[in-house]
Design a protein around this motif. Sequence first.
Motif, PDB file in Angstrom:
ATOM      1  N   ASN B 402     -29.164  48.370 -57.458  1.00  0.00           N
ATOM      2  CA  ASN B 402     -28.638  47.904 -56.173  1.00  0.00           C
ATOM      3  C   ASN B 402     -27.927  46.550 -56.337  1.00  0.00           C
ATOM      4  O   ASN B 402     -26.802  46.356 -55.859  1.00  0.00           O
ATOM      5  CB  ASN B 402     -29.810  47.815 -55.184  1.00  0.00           C
ATOM      6  N   ARG B 405     -24.655  46.995 -58.364  1.00  0.00           N
ATOM      7  CA  ARG B 405     -23.563  47.614 -57.602  1.00  0.00           C
ATOM      8  C   ARG B 405     -23.008  46.626 -56.570  1.00  0.00           C
ATOM      9  O   ARG B 405     -21.796  46.546 -56.376  1.00  0.00           O
ATOM     10  CB  ARG B 405     -24.045  48.904 -56.927  1.00  0.00           C
ATOM     11  N   ASN B 406     -23.914  45.890 -55.936  1.00  0.00           N
ATOM     12  CA  ASN B 406     -23.456  44.847 -55.006  1.00  0.00           C
ATOM     13  C   ASN B 406     -22.532  43.875 -55.725  1.00  0.00           C
ATOM     14  O   ASN B 406     -21.463  43.506 -55.222  1.00  0.00           O
ATOM     15  CB  ASN B 406     -24.642  44.051 -54.446  1.00  0.00           C
ATOM     16  N   GLU B 409     -19.146  45.342 -56.544  1.00  0.00           N
ATOM     17  CA  GLU B 409     -18.306  45.477 -55.358  1.00  0.00           C
ATOM     18  C   GLU B 409     -17.824  44.126 -54.857  1.00  0.00           C
ATOM     19  O   GLU B 409     -16.703  43.990 -54.361  1.00  0.00           O
ATOM     20  CB  GLU B 409     -19.063  46.231 -54.261  1.00  0.00           C
ATOM     21  N   ALA B 410     -18.678  43.095 -55.030  1.00  0.00           N
ATOM     22  CA  ALA B 410     -18.286  41.753 -54.570  1.00  0.00           C
ATOM     23  C   ALA B 410     -17.101  41.218 -55.372  1.00  0.00           C
ATOM     24  O   ALA B 410     -16.365  40.359 -54.915  1.00  0.00           O
ATOM     25  CB  ALA B 410     -19.474  40.793 -54.700  1.00  0.00           C
ATOM     26  N   THR B 456     -24.565  42.487 -43.906  1.00  0.00           N
ATOM     27  CA  THR B 456     -23.788  42.864 -45.069  1.00  0.00           C
ATOM     28  C   THR B 456     -22.449  42.146 -45.090  1.00  0.00           C
ATOM     29  O   THR B 456     -21.933  41.743 -44.048  1.00  0.00           O
ATOM     30  CB  THR B 456     -23.560  44.392 -45.094  1.00  0.00           C
ATOM     31  N   LYS B 458     -20.151  43.751 -46.871  1.00  0.00           N
ATOM     32  CA  LYS B 458     -19.320  44.859 -47.327  1.00  0.00           C
ATOM     33  C   LYS B 458     -18.760  45.632 -46.147  1.00  0.00           C
ATOM     34  O   LYS B 458     -19.491  45.978 -45.227  1.00  0.00           O
ATOM     35  CB  LYS B 458     -20.141  45.815 -48.191  1.00  0.00           C
ATOM     36  N   GLY B 461     -20.573  48.819 -45.305  1.00  0.00           N
ATOM     37  CA  GLY B 461     -21.903  48.769 -45.909  1.00  0.00           C
ATOM     38  C   GLY B 461     -22.983  48.898 -44.850  1.00  0.00           C
ATOM     39  O   GLY B 461     -22.772  48.609 -43.678  1.00  0.00           O
TER      40      GLY B 461
END
Lengths: 125, 503
Positions: B402, B405-406, B409-410, B456, B458, B461
Amino acid sequence: MGLTIDLVDDDDAVRDSLRALLESGGYNVRDYASGVLYLQRSNEPPGDCMIVDHHMPEMTGLELLESLRANGNKTPAIILTGRYDPSLEPRIAQVNVIALLHKPVDDEQLFDWLDKACGENRAAH
Amino acid sequence: MHGPVDPAAQSDDTLFQTLIATAVDGIMVIDERGIVQVYNRACERLFQYGADEVIGQNIKMLMPAPYRNEHDGYLDSYRNTGKARIIGIGREARGQRKDGTEFPLYLSVGQGTLDGKRIFVGIVHDLTQLKAEEAAREEQRGMMASIVETSNDAIISKTLDGIVTSWNAAAERIFGYKAEEIIGKPISILFPPDLVEEEAMILAKLSKGESIQHYETVRRRKNGAHIDISLTVSPLFDASGKIVGASKTARDITERKAAEARLQLLQSELTHVARLSEMGQFSAALAHELNQPLTAILNYTNVAKRLLTSQNPDSPAKTYETIAKAGQQAQRAGQIIRRMRDFVEKRDSKRTIEDVNKIAADAMALGLVGTKVANIKMQTIFASRAPAVLVDKVQIQQVLVNLLRNAAEAMTESPRRELTVTTTNIDDTSVELSVADTGPGIPDELAKRLFEPFVTTKVGGMGIGLAISQSIVEAHGGQLRMTPNKDGGTIFHFRLPAAPDME
């Protein structure tokens, strides 16, 4: 005499709290726990505006509006949704809604959209 | 030359006649020019010539070329120099029969004097049978050797001291040593340093006469690379039944092992993917469920605010009722959160003693599968000596996946994309894991609420991953925290307590 909002939401707390909020803003509210119950209402004329939750069992908010539009009902509508699903956008565009709002909704924002929706309705009449 | 017959001499003469006639080996006598004087019955059988055909002839008629032509020379040379090639000794030679065929024989030659003249006595032993048996044995040995040489498995023999005594072609191929490099050397040069005790175990079994079948282990090639092999070792006995060494058959199972490892990796990846999608579905359902009371609470509090400012005489009572309803919805949200925690903590919570670095490496191998962010520089800084931890491996991997992946993506819009996973040993009492990115970082106002559900940065997200991760880390006695990365970006880190010492 105030404007009448038809409110369709399956969650009791959400429906009750929205009713209280809308009434505190001076609207008359008729609420329904599902799209099916709304369609089964007696021959009452539709309200000035509809607020419809999208995620409901049996019949979604979008399906309810598609069914109403197919029968010539042009009542201005606001769809509420708890989750963002971009794939619904083309269908939402087809049923001509005033706004797609995400839960929880800011009260000022909701009343602004309602003003706009009811104004359009008055202009149409 | 024949004088009056002496009875004793006659008796000797009879004995001599009987002896040469009944001898199984051929007996012949030649003079110093090579002319045959005596030629017994055994010789007749061996050479097919009758005595009448040979006596008085040069013995070379019984020899095949080139000896036939050289024999007179030998006799001359011996007469002149006294240097013997065969006389007084004996050696293998070849004879030629009347029909022209040749046969192997063992010839021993003695020298004597008769009537003042030198004579040579030859005893001829037929080696035909012996040579045929020897050839058959040689052929069989050759066949065995070619089986050994063409085997795909390494076939090695060694003494009980572990000294290599034979080494086939497959052994050269599998271990990289040529036969001449390793024969005479201890077999232990094939053992990785941590497996040297294995030889003692193998030798102990062998000395009891037991064999070892299909024992899977690791050996080291000449170039230092490790190979997986399946080993069969059997004792070798000498004629008296004493164990004198061992034969080893080693099969290269590196490929099979690699295939097994790939399969295992694939299976664990599938498990992970299933877990992740389960987590995703769970998150979506949870988000929707939580959204309902949150919506109601916001509505009720908004109503209460409006009621407080209105002039309506019923207002205080209505305000009280509305606030009470908001409170009920807050409780409903709390129950949902508790159910979520129970779910996360109770399901499959299988605590095992694990190596943190391995968990982190596995999570990294899988963490970015399917993410759309390209050109991320992955880095690991692993503690070389980290204490083992007692954790639910899958849950901790979920947290890391987790976070990874965060982080990925950031960094979608970042020019610098570096993802660093670090494990740090904290005084042998706990291990800190951290995941650092070089993304835009998290604004302060958001950072305060980061671990709450639905928060979030995202687009699209759910804002639930960190909340679940936090509850997993808390269930393991830790705390998931975020600090800014001094090079820009964000570091998430948490500590896991060291496993209690089992000893």
